[in-house]
Design an enzyme around this catalytic site. Structure first.
Site, short mmCIF file in Angstrom:
data_model
loop_
_atom_site.label_atom_id
_atom_site.label_comp_id
_atom_site.label_asym_id
_atom_site.label_seq_id
_atom_site.Cartn_x
_atom_site.Cartn_y
_atom_site.Cartn_z
N ASP A 127 -2.20 -14.23 -6.19
CA ASP A 127 -0.89 -13.58 -6.25
C ASP A 127 -1.05 -12.08 -6.47
OD1 ASP A 127 1.72 -12.86 -6.69
OD2 ASP A 127 1.90 -13.86 -8.64
N SER A 291 8.03 1.60 3.27
CA SER A 291 8.11 1.48 4.73
C SER A 291 9.15 2.47 5.24
CB SER A 291 8.54 0.05 5.08
OG SER A 291 9.05 0.00 6.41
#
Ligand SMILES: *[C@@H]1O[C@H](CO)[C@@H](O)[C@H](O)[C@H]1NC(C)=O
Ligand SMILES: *[C@@H]1O[C@H](CO)[C@@H](O)[C@H](O)[C@H]1NC(C)=O
Ligand SMILES: *[C@@H]1O[C@H](CO)[C@@H](O)[C@H](O)[C@H]1NC(C)=O
Length: 430
Positions: A127, A291
């Site tokens: 994770d 992004s």
């Protein structure tokens, strides 16, 4: 797995639960552009966990719990409805999952790690959205262990208790779990950390108990969010980093089939085109990055800064609601359903691709990762439903976008701890 809800770890969910990503070591040497990997490298092949059953609302809720965000009312109600019938029948299923119908593409990925001397093998979830390595252990209350393999430090000649150290995880339902800490040898494929903090659970919530196939979690976020007190401990990757050929690990997750994590090298045969690197912001302990925008289907690229994290421990892709709405406007019949706490659509509808920007090419045009539309069909909302739950959902209240597995499996992703950046490349998709 799906039933692993309400796992809060302070701010992070250690449980990963959701984390569909874990792997098994591959004993075959990976092919790399530079021949055999060096000593400081490792490659792991994921295996599918057949026990994992998808459930859109529950998986979405897990992410809220993971980041300690209260569930929006719609989602909370949807979870309550889904959760009720999903209580595992203790006698029938070691995996504890009686919920709905497993769809054909249900996946959870598990990794085998070896702890101690002689090695004790456990299957864990990797994770990147948390930073604790914790496992079911000989100390875990026996009634809370249902099929998991436990780590027993008393059987390891290299185990030493980390005196005075404890860890604690708070669950969303108000209960808590935690334990103590041993330093022991931990090996992942060919790589070993001699004195890794292994957090041994004394008690775990029912949701962990119900997932008999997962023996724990390995967080590969940053140590600043490790939960061990009084002194935070380093992650496996942080301990390993200096000894690697390159201070990186890469995630090559795949849709409905085994994928691969590599440590210590970038396999140039695993991607196409160039890797576009973006600086990360690890202030909060995550692989945070921004992004520059997105495109839906064949539509134009839209500039919009999307601040988010790359999280192998989250199943879905959670984005700002305007982007999510923009996407589903282009899906026939898609709508936000309050009673599911998210967007749903007819299971047989054609879904447009979703592309997210990862920087710019040398020529200045956006570099993008394109998620095939079919990935966005996450799972039927109920056993025999003809309605399906979207894999792209809103990040309402979370405060950041979460680039979970839905996005990661469309790319080859380089977690570059040496240069504090994340790299994205396209690859051949199944
Ligand atoms: C444990 O895993 C290692 C590889 O990590 C493997 O070589 C070994 O055979 C496994 N041991 C057992 C008892 O399964
Ligand atoms: C789990 O352990 C913690 C710490 O000792 C304790 O506070 C808690 O009550 C325990 N929970 C259960 C369900 O046993
Ligand atoms: C990094 O993240 C922190 C915490 O979210 C934020 O305060 C800071 O402004 C970010 N830094 C950059 C350069 O974006």
């Amino acid at each position: 797995m799906l039933s692993i809800l309400f796992l809060l770890v302070g701010t992070i969910l250690a449980a990963a639960s959701a984390n569909p990503i874990a792997l098994l070591p591959s004993y075959a040497n990976p092919t790399t552009a530079h021949g055999q990997p060096g000593r400081g490298t490792i490659s792991l092949t994921q295996i599918r966990n057949k026990a994992f059953i998808r459930n859109g609302p529950l998986d979405l809720a897990k992410t809220y719990h993971k980041y300690n965000i209260p569930l929006p009312a719609d989602l909370a109600a949807a979870v309550a409805r889904h959760r009720q019938p999903s209580r595992p029948k203790r006698s029938s299923d070691a995996h504890g999952s009686a919920e709905t119908t497993p769809g054909p593409h249900d996946v959870e990925y598990l990794t085998t790690i070896s702890i101690g001397t002689p090695p004790q093998n456990l299957s864990i979830n990797i994770d990147t959205g948390s930073s604790d390595l914790w496992v079911f252990s000989a100390e875990t209350t026996s009634s809370e262990v249902k099929g998991q393999t436990v780590y027993d430090p008393s059987l390891s000649s290299t185990a030493a208790q980390l005196q005075g150290a404890t860890w604690q995880i708070s669950y969303g339902d108000g209960s808590s779990s935690g334990g103590d800490v041993y330093l022991d040898r931990v090996a992942l494929g060919g790589l070993t950390v001699a004195a890794q903090a292994v957090e041994c659970a004394r008690n775990v919530s029912g949701e962990f108990t119900a997932d008999g196939s997962s023996d724990g979690l390995m967080g590969l976020g940053f140590g600043v969010i490790n939960m061990v007190k009084p002194v935070r401990q380093k992650t496996f990757f942080e301990n390993l980093q200096a000894g690697l050929d390159e201070a990186v690990f890469t995630a090559d997750l795949k849709h409905g089939m085994p994928g691969r994590y590599n440590f210590g090298y970038v396999d140039s045969s695993a991607y196409t085109g160039d890797i576009t690197y973006v600086p990360i912001n690890s202030t909060d302990g995550y692989w945070g990055w921004t992004s520059p925008g997105y495109a839906v289907g064949s539509g134009a690229f839209k500039d919009e800064a999307i601040v988010g994290i790359a999280d192998t421990g989250t199943t879905l892709l959670l984005l700002p609601s305007d982007i999510v709405a923009d996407y589903y406007r282009q899906v026939d019949g898609a709508k936000y359903e309050r009673n599911q706490g998210g967007y749903v659509f007819g299971c047989d509808v054609a879904l447009p691709d979703f592309a997210f920007g990862v920087g710019h090419t040398a020529g200045g045009s956006p570099a993008m990762i394109k998620i095939p539309g079919k990935y966005v069909n996450y799972a039927p909302v109920g056993g025999s439903s003809t309605k399906c739950y979207g894999g792209i959902q809103s990040n309402d209240f979370i405060g950041a976008s979460i680039f979970g597995d839905l996005a990661l499996k469309a790319a080859f992703v380089v977690f570059d701890g040496g240069n504090m950046r994340i790299g994205w490349a396209s690859k051949a998709l199944p």
